[in-house]
Design an enzyme around this catalytic site. Structure first.
Site, PDB file in Angstrom:
ATOM      1  N   GLU A   1      29.829  40.931  43.212  1.00 17.75           N
ATOM      2  CA  GLU A   1      31.246  40.980  42.904  1.00 17.75           C
ATOM      3  C   GLU A   1      32.023  40.883  44.214  1.00 17.75           C
ATOM      4  O   GLU A   1      31.626  41.534  45.186  1.00 17.75           O
ATOM      5  CB  GLU A   1      31.610  42.289  42.203  1.00 17.75           C
ATOM      6  CG  GLU A   1      33.058  42.279  41.744  1.00 17.75           C
ATOM      7  CD  GLU A   1      33.482  43.551  40.989  1.00 17.75           C
ATOM      8  OE1 GLU A   1      32.690  44.504  40.910  1.00 17.75           O
ATOM      9  OE2 GLU A   1      34.605  43.549  40.495  1.00 17.75           O
TER      10      GLU A   1
ATOM     11  N   GLY B   1      32.190  51.545  47.514  1.00 22.85           N
ATOM     12  CA  GLY B   1      31.498  52.762  47.092  1.00 22.85           C
ATOM     13  C   GLY B   1      30.212  52.478  46.343  1.00 22.85           C
ATOM     14  O   GLY B   1      29.161  53.013  46.672  1.00 22.85           O
ATOM     15  N   ALA B   2      30.299  51.621  45.335  1.00 24.22           N
ATOM     16  CA  ALA B   2      29.129  51.322  44.525  1.00 24.22           C
ATOM     17  C   ALA B   2      29.435  50.132  43.633  1.00 24.22           C
ATOM     18  O   ALA B   2      30.584  49.700  43.543  1.00 24.22           O
ATOM     19  CB  ALA B   2      28.751  52.527  43.664  1.00 24.22           C
ATOM     20  N   MET B   3      28.395  49.628  42.963  1.00 23.26           N
ATOM     21  CA  MET B   3      28.552  48.422  42.156  1.00 23.26           C
ATOM     22  C   MET B   3      27.781  48.552  40.847  1.00 23.26           C
ATOM     23  O   MET B   3      26.613  48.930  40.849  1.00 23.26           O
ATOM     24  CB  MET B   3      28.076  47.218  42.979  1.00 23.26           C
ATOM     25  CG  MET B   3      28.168  45.898  42.248  1.00 23.26           C
ATOM     26  SD  MET B   3      29.890  45.502  41.820  1.00 23.26           S
ATOM     27  CE  MET B   3      29.629  44.583  40.318  1.00 23.26           C
TER      28      MET B   3
ATOM     29  N   HIS C   1      31.767  56.601  37.247  1.00 25.81           N
ATOM     30  CA  HIS C   1      32.557  55.361  37.246  1.00 25.81           C
ATOM     31  C   HIS C   1      31.655  54.144  36.999  1.00 25.81           C
ATOM     32  O   HIS C   1      31.921  53.325  36.118  1.00 25.81           O
ATOM     33  CB  HIS C   1      33.294  55.240  38.587  1.00 25.81           C
ATOM     34  CG  HIS C   1      34.097  53.993  38.753  1.00 25.81           C
ATOM     35  ND1 HIS C   1      35.467  53.963  38.562  1.00 25.81           N
ATOM     36  CD2 HIS C   1      33.743  52.730  39.084  1.00 25.81           C
ATOM     37  CE1 HIS C   1      35.905  52.731  38.776  1.00 25.81           C
ATOM     38  NE2 HIS C   1      34.872  51.962  39.101  1.00 25.81           N
ATOM     39  N   GLU C   2      30.603  54.040  37.782  1.00 26.49           N
ATOM     40  CA  GLU C   2      29.727  52.865  37.647  1.00 26.49           C
ATOM     41  C   GLU C   2      29.028  52.877  36.289  1.00 26.49           C
ATOM     42  O   GLU C   2      28.892  51.839  35.654  1.00 26.49           O
ATOM     43  CB  GLU C   2      28.704  52.816  38.784  1.00 26.49           C
ATOM     44  CG  GLU C   2      29.290  52.859  40.197  1.00 26.49           C
ATOM     45  CD  GLU C   2      30.418  51.880  40.460  1.00 26.49           C
ATOM     46  OE1 GLU C   2      30.445  50.798  39.848  1.00 26.49           O
ATOM     47  OE2 GLU C   2      31.293  52.210  41.282  1.00 26.49           O
TER      48      GLU C   2
ATOM     49  N   HIS D   1      31.325  51.645  33.585  1.00 25.29           N
ATOM     50  CA  HIS D   1      31.508  50.191  33.594  1.00 25.29           C
ATOM     51  C   HIS D   1      30.561  49.483  32.622  1.00 25.29           C
ATOM     52  O   HIS D   1      30.815  48.342  32.250  1.00 25.29           O
ATOM     53  CB  HIS D   1      31.247  49.635  34.997  1.00 25.29           C
ATOM     54  CG  HIS D   1      32.456  49.538  35.881  1.00 25.29           C
ATOM     55  ND1 HIS D   1      33.667  49.046  35.449  1.00 25.29           N
ATOM     56  CD2 HIS D   1      32.613  49.823  37.203  1.00 25.29           C
ATOM     57  CE1 HIS D   1      34.520  49.052  36.468  1.00 25.29           C
ATOM     58  NE2 HIS D   1      33.918  49.524  37.544  1.00 25.29           N
TER      59      HIS D   1
ATOM     60  N   GLU E   1      38.814  47.858  36.126  1.00 21.70           N
ATOM     61  CA  GLU E   1      38.903  48.903  37.145  1.00 21.70           C
ATOM     62  C   GLU E   1      39.917  49.994  36.790  1.00 21.70           C
ATOM     63  O   GLU E   1      39.652  51.179  36.947  1.00 21.70           O
ATOM     64  CB  GLU E   1      39.192  48.307  38.521  1.00 21.70           C
ATOM     65  CG  GLU E   1      38.065  47.414  39.054  1.00 21.70           C
ATOM     66  CD  GLU E   1      36.697  48.087  39.122  1.00 21.70           C
ATOM     67  OE1 GLU E   1      36.635  49.334  39.010  1.00 21.70           O
ATOM     68  OE2 GLU E   1      35.689  47.365  39.279  1.00 21.70           O
TER      69      GLU E   1
HETATM   70  N1  TRP Z   1      33.131  46.965  40.947  1.00 19.03           N
HETATM   71  C1  TRP Z   1      32.966  47.877  42.031  1.00 19.03           C
HETATM   72  C2  TRP Z   1      33.572  49.178  41.526  1.00 19.03           C
HETATM   73  O1  TRP Z   1      32.996  49.842  40.762  1.00 19.03           O
HETATM   74  C3  TRP Z   1      33.670  47.422  43.264  1.00 19.03           C
HETATM   75  C4  TRP Z   1      32.866  46.766  44.330  1.00 19.03           C
HETATM   76  C5  TRP Z   1      31.672  47.157  44.800  1.00 19.03           C
HETATM   77  C6  TRP Z   1      33.252  45.676  45.133  1.00 19.03           C
HETATM   78  N2  TRP Z   1      31.328  46.354  45.841  1.00 19.03           N
HETATM   79  C7  TRP Z   1      32.255  45.451  46.073  1.00 19.03           C
HETATM   80  C8  TRP Z   1      34.363  44.852  45.167  1.00 19.03           C
HETATM   81  C9  TRP Z   1      32.334  44.444  47.022  1.00 19.03           C
HETATM   82  C10 TRP Z   1      34.445  43.839  46.101  1.00 19.03           C
HETATM   83  C11 TRP Z   1      33.448  43.637  47.017  1.00 19.03           C
HETATM   84  O2  TRP Z   1      34.671  49.527  41.748  1.00 19.03           O
HETATM   85 ZN    ZN Z   2      34.865  49.931  39.349  1.00 18.83          ZN
END
Ligand code: TRP
Ligand code: ZN
Length: 878
Positions: free
Chosen positions: A127, A266-268, A302-303, A306, A325
């Site tokens: 992302e 933070g995380a994905m 949060h993750e 999603h 988001e």
């Molecule tokens: N979608 C991620 C979240 O939970 C956001 C995110 C994680 C992101 N890594 C990234 C956005 C790198 C841009 C680039 O909020």
């Molecule tokens: Zn998010």
């Protein structure tokens, strides 16, 4: 890097994708400098996109193309076009398979986007547009495909992970093995993930509400395996909460989390395989502060959330980012509020919004919750999209009530499951499920800027009639000079002179939500027995600024008696704000500074309220930050802000020394550490008291900090004592504790980062030199965003005093670092530059120095698209 000026993408230009990808088969042969990627796509003309067979356009950046074949027939170089941003392939059939081979270089990828190496472990971040750095693909969220991924690697990488379920594994030869993963859910490329490394795991299980068993796994390097318990507990709590509050259940048999040291955010939320910044998942009582425990709980949730708000229902295009988001931040905030103190969580979130999001809304990068154009989408992962977006969802919740909101979210998930949709679809589901009209409310998505409510009132004692007149306005923002009125939920109550709540109607209602929709609107309350004191915008029911002429005495009444805990805190903030504003004027006029007696008495009474939640007391004792004062000012006079705030803190600390000491002593018991709300609250108040006591620099106070530092059994108390001693007292003592702390914790990444940030955010004189020295320390690494944030970020964002030194050295330093960083990691460079983009709001001296620093970034040339967008927009003077 960029050759031409980056182009702007507009929401109004959105078109459906020409081609769909029904399935995506990927095969990776992992090598640090030369990873081979083979992709096999089942492509089909999108029937909804029109007639004919336009050429297929695939995105691809920094890829070495090896071969392209269509339906098994290799294409010669003349049969397609390969350019810097992708491939263009002529199409002759409505359905075909495409096979592409290409190479990438994970080791040299310092952008942390695409496939890269972090401490010897392969991981991905796709992302928003990182998948195009892995292979050629229609890298847009409205192309959803079923992925099957085979990872081939040396056996030095025993763990090979991707999305979905493992379906096959085996040996390739004596040195190499493979694993194949299949994700049964169609997903956009941005949710793809791959991890390979020498990892250990902790495992647990969760039974969903329909009785399915889910395996939960958290992977980290062996040395961190003892730091996963809190994340696992948080995950299970989040899974249960989403079932109970939203009726949403997890959908795969396995859910994995991987901790990675080098990470931009933070995380994905990659499907079934969340990838986390180590700092946002790993914790133990000895090494993590209460704040870290709470942050981990909320990010894990949060993750996880999603999976529905983002993955099952995703975004049509990146302008809709807040669809996932904003909604998911609202969901995680409510989860955290349910797990901890609701009022304190709200106060923390609103403080951040007011300080940082309001500043963004008033700055050169101001944009609506749903932006209508961008150059680089990574620049729009902002406080506006996330936090203001969450406030917009919260307002819908306030207007519909929890049951109405749940009806709306049920309809939204049911209608759009498996689809890529828009913010409009979200609002429409809320409307349709409740039979309401949110037409005007939609302006929250399209208009930028923070609305201002000016409220006047009038009491007619003969008619017992109370009238509130509400005027709303919203300042112009770049590209939006005129604003139309917003639909604003204004929650309020009315207080009698004795602090009791007055009935607002014949049914005895004590609280109501006024719907403000016009530019000027009058609300009348009948049968009000006395002139009431309004408690306005309870719970911060809308992301607006409220202007109402409260007197200090009225604010003290609200602080003491309001039933809304948030507004009690807010009244204290308003009181402090007024006092600090006066002191800033006095400082400029050269008048002697004096502590406002009402403020002192208010703080004294707060300290005496032993029945109040200690965390709330701690919040109420905390003055608005310098950054908050700066945001509220029309013209930022940094020197006056610093002087006023320093004077007030010190005067309060001196005047309340005995009370603070008693508070400290009352709470200084050594309970075994538990990161639960009640205990966190006590530590928060105790350490707030300690910080105040140390401001006096009395030996007795510094010794309390010394002994807390020596005897602390948890990082919250240890770090608080460290910060107190680094910020106050003599240099010798500060350097001794810093040295001891480092020697004890130098092997622990998260603690080292805390150690770095305590130093960079210290108001002690000479911090900039200390920051420069830290950058030469072995613990610093310009390619690691956490280290960059702990040193440079903490200095520029959390050290108002030292960063704003009048000679402009802080601004020049930041510009230098941003220029260097842009070559390595454009996303981080573009974020880091923010403090000097706000130059226009400052008084002349700093304004010119900040502008010069910003200009020097532009003049360095060869900027990434990310940094170019932010710097060019911020230099504009119209
Ligand atoms: N979608 C991620 C979240 O939970 C956001 C995110 C994680 C992101 N890594 C990234 C956005 C790198 C841009 C680039 O909020
Ligand atoms: Zn998010």
């Amino acid at each position: 890097m960029r050759d031409a000026q980056p182009s702007t993408v507009y929401l109004k230009d959105y078109r459906q994708p020409d081609y769909l990808v029904d399935s995506t088969r990927l095969r990776f042969e992992l090598e640090p400098n030369s990873t081979l990627v083979e992709s096999r796509l089942a492509v089909r003309r999108n029937p909804a996109a029109g007639e004919g067979l336009p050429p297929l356009r695939l995105d691809g950046v920094d890829l070495e193309l090896i071969s392209v074949a269509m339906d098994g027939v290799p294409l010669s170089k003349e049969e397609y076009t390969c350019h810097a941003e992708g491939l263009i392939i002529p199409v002759h059939r409505a359905e075909f398979t495409l096979e592409i081979h290409n190479r990438i270089d994970p080791e040299r990828n310092t952008s942390l986007e695409g496939l890269y190496l972090s401490n010897g472990m392969y991981c991905t971040q796709c992302e928003a547009e990182g998948f195009r750095k892995i292979t050629y693909y229609p890298d847009r969220p409205d192309v959803m495909s079923r992925f099957t991924t085979t990872i081939v690697a040396s056996k030095d990488y025993p763990v090979l992970l991707s999305n979905g379920n493992e379906i096959e594994r085996g040996e390739v030869d004596a040195d190499r093995h493979f694993v194949t993963w299949e994700d049964p859910f169609a997903k956009p490329a941005y949710l793809f993930a791959l991890v390979a490394g020498k990892l250990e795991k902790v495992e647990d299980h969760f039974t969903t509400m329909s009785g399915r068993e889910v395996t939960l796994q958290i992977f980290t390097e062996a040395k961190n395996i003892g730091k996963c318990a809190h994340a696992m507990r948080s995950l299970k709590a989040a899974m249960r909460w989403d079932e109970e509050v939203y009726g949403r259940e997890y959908d795969l048999d396995i859910f994995m989390i991987v901790a990675v040291d080098h990470f931009n955010m933070g995380a994905m939320e990659n499907k079934g395989l969340n990838i986390f910044n180590s700092a946002c998942v790993l914790a133990s009582p000895e090494t993590a502060t209460d704040a870290a425990f709470q942050r981990i709980e909320s990010i894990v949730a949060h993750e996880y959330f999603h999976n529905w708000s983002g993955n099952r229902v995703t975004c049509r295009d990146w302008f809709q980012l807040s669809l996932k988001e904003g909604f998911t931040v609202f969901r995680d905030a409510e989860f955290s509020a349910d797990m901890n103190s609701r009022a304190v969580k709200r106060i923390e979130d609103v403080s951040m919004l007011r300080t940082s999001q309001f500043a963004e809304d008033a700055g050169p990068m101001s944009h609506p919750v749903r932006p209508d154009s961008y150059m680089e989408i990574s620049n729009f992962y902002t406080l506006t999209v996330y936090e203001k977006g969450a406030e917009v969802v919260r307002m819908i919740h306030t207007l519909l009530g929890s049951e109405g909101f749940r009806r709306g979210s049920d309809l939204y998930f049911e209608r759009h499951d498996g689809c890529a949709v828009t913010c409009e679809d979200f609002v429409a589901a809320m409307e349709d499920a409740n039979g309401v009209d949110l037409k005007q409310f939609r302006r929250w998505y399209s208009q930028a800027g923070t609305p201002v409510l000016e409220i006047d009132d009038d009491y007619d004692s003969a008619g017992k009639r109370y009238t509130l007149t509400v005027r709303q306005s919203c300042p112009a923002t770049p590209g939006q000079s005129e604003k139309l009125p917003f639909h604003i939920p204004l929650k309020l109550g009315l207080l009698a002179a004795d602090g009791s709540e007055l009935a607002l109607d014949s049914e005895g209602t004590k609280e109501t939500v006024l719907e403000v929709t016009a530019a000027e609107q009058v609300f009348v309350f009948e049968n009000i027995p006395e002139r009431p004191l309004p408690s306005l915008l309870r719970g911060f029911s809308a992301p607006v600024k409220v202007r109402y002429g409260y007197t200090p005495a009225q604010l003290r009444l609200l602080m003491r008696a309001d039933t809304d805990a948030f507004n009690r805190w807010d009244a204290g903030q308003r009181l402090a704000f007024g006092a600090l504003a006066q002191l800033q004027r006095d400082y400029r006029a050269g008048t002697e500074l004096q502590l406002q007696p009402e403020l002192l008495e208010a703080y004294r009474s707060v300290l005496q309220q032993e029945d109040l939640d200690p965390a709330l007391v701690a919040e109420m004792l905390t003055l608005p930050s310098a950054q908050t004062l700066a945001e509220e000012a029309d013209i930022i006079d940094a020197e006056a802000i610093i002087a006023a705030r320093k004077f007030t803190e010190r005067a309060l600390a001196e005047a309340l020394y005995e009370e603070l000491l008693q508070t400290y002593q009352r709470l200084d018991h050594d309970k075994p550490y538990r990161p639960v709300a009640d205990d966190i609250a006590e530590r928060r108040l105790k350490n707030t008291a300690l910080a105040y006591l140390c401001i006096t620099e009395r030996e007795e106070a510094l010794q309390l900090a010394d002994s807390q530092f020596a005897s602390a059994t948890n990082m919250t108390d240890s770090a608080a004592a460290l910060a107190a001693l680094v910020n106050r007292g003599d240099d010798q003592r500060a350097s001794t504790v810093l040295h001891d702390f480092y020697e004890r914790w130098k092997e622990d990444d998260q603690v080292v980062e805390l150690w770095l940030s305590v130093q960079s955010s210290s108001p002690r004189r000479g911090t900039l030199e200390a920051v420069r020295a830290l950058m030469a320390h072995p613990a610093f690494e310009l390619t690691n965003p956490n280290r960059v944030r702990s040193v440079i970020g903490a200095f520029a964002n959390r050290n108002f005093e030292q960063f704003h030194q009048a000679d402009g050295s802080g601004f020049r330093f930041l510009a230098e670092q941003v220029i260097a960083l842009d070559k390595l990691n454009p996303q981080i460079a573009a974020r880091l530059v923010t403090p000097i983009t706000r130059w226009k709001k400052y008084t002349e001296g700093p304004r010119e120095k900040m502008h010069a620093a910003l200009q020097s970034v532009m003049d360095a040339g060869q900027l990434s698209a990310d940094l170019y967008e932010v710097v060019s927009k911020s230099l504009k003077t119209d």
